[in-house]
Design a protein around this motif. Structure first.
Motif, short mmCIF file in Angstrom:
data_model
loop_
_atom_site.label_atom_id
_atom_site.label_comp_id
_atom_site.label_asym_id
_atom_site.label_seq_id
_atom_site.Cartn_x
_atom_site.Cartn_y
_atom_site.Cartn_z
N ALA A 8 0.86 -1.19 0.00
CA ALA A 8 0.00 0.00 0.00
C ALA A 8 0.89 1.24 0.00
O ALA A 8 1.74 1.38 0.87
N ARG A 10 0.77 5.41 0.02
CA ARG A 10 -0.11 6.54 0.33
C ARG A 10 0.67 7.84 0.21
O ARG A 10 1.61 8.08 0.97
N GLY A 11 0.29 8.66 -0.77
CA GLY A 11 0.91 9.97 -0.94
C GLY A 11 2.40 9.91 -1.19
O GLY A 11 3.14 10.82 -0.80
N ARG A 25 2.61 12.26 -4.97
CA ARG A 25 1.34 11.81 -4.39
C ARG A 25 0.80 10.51 -5.02
O ARG A 25 -0.38 10.41 -5.37
N ASN A 27 -0.71 6.97 -4.97
CA ASN A 27 -1.49 6.07 -4.12
C ASN A 27 -1.70 4.79 -4.91
O ASN A 27 -2.12 4.83 -6.07
N ASP A 29 -2.69 0.38 -4.24
CA ASP A 29 -2.91 -0.82 -3.43
C ASP A 29 -2.71 -2.03 -4.32
O ASP A 29 -3.27 -2.09 -5.41
N GLY A 62 5.37 10.55 2.02
CA GLY A 62 4.40 9.49 1.95
C GLY A 62 4.86 8.22 2.65
O GLY A 62 5.96 8.17 3.21
#
Length: 135
Positions: A8, A10-11, A25, A27, A29, A62
Motif C-alpha cells: 500500500a 499513500r501519498g 502523491r 497512491n 494498493d 508518503g
C-alpha cells in the motif's frame, strides 16, 4: 500475512537531489495474487516507484506499507521472501536470476527453482511479445 494489502502506497513522492520530481502523491494498493503493470512514457516514474516498493530507495514523502507495516521496519532478508524486483536492465541484486528466485524460499530444491525460473521466463516472453505487438 494478515490479509491487509500486500503493498500500500499513500501519498508517495520522490524528489531527487537535483530537484527532479519523479513521483508526486502516488497512491496504490496491490492485493494478494494481483499482477500489476505500470505503464507510461519514459521518465514518468515507473522505475522509481518500483525501486521504492522494493526498498532500494527511500520516498521523499508518503508511506509504503507491506502487510500493514511500514516498509522501513522490515528486515531486508525477510523482505526478499515477499517482494521481487526485476529492473528494466535485467540486473538482480548482484546474483544470477535463479539465485534471486531461490532467495524467496531458502532451501527449495533445484527442481522448484527451475520451475519458477521457467514460469518467469515464459511470462517475460509473453509480456515482451505483447509490448512489441502494441508498440
Amino acid at each position: 500475512m494478515s490479509g491487509a494489502f500486500v503493498v500500500a502506497l499513500r501519498g508517495v513522492g520522490k524528489t531527487f537531489s537535483n530537484g527532479v520530481v519523479a513521483l508526486d502523491r502516488l497512491n496504490l494498493d496491490v492485493w494478494p495474487g494481483e499482477f500489476v503493470s505500470l505503464l507510461g512514457p519514459s521518465g514518468c516514474g515507473k522505475s522509481t516507484a518500483l525501486r521504492l516498493i522494493a526498498g532500494l530507495s527511500e520516498p521523499s514523502r508518503g508511506t509504503i506499507r507491506l502487510d500493514g507495516a511500514r516498509l522501513q521496519t522490515w528486515d531486508n532478508a525477510e523482505l526478499g521472501r515477499w517482494l521481487g524486483y526485476l529492473p528494466q536492465d535485467g540486473e538482480l541484486f548482484g546474483a544470477p536470476a535463479k539465485e534471486n528466485i531461490a532467495r524467496i524460499r531458502a532451501g527449495d530444491d533445484p527442481t522448484a527453482i527451475a520451475a519458477a525460473w521457467s514460469a518467469a521466463e515464459g511470462r517475460w516472453r509473453l509480456m515482451r511479445s505483447q509490448y512489441l505487438l502494441y508498440r
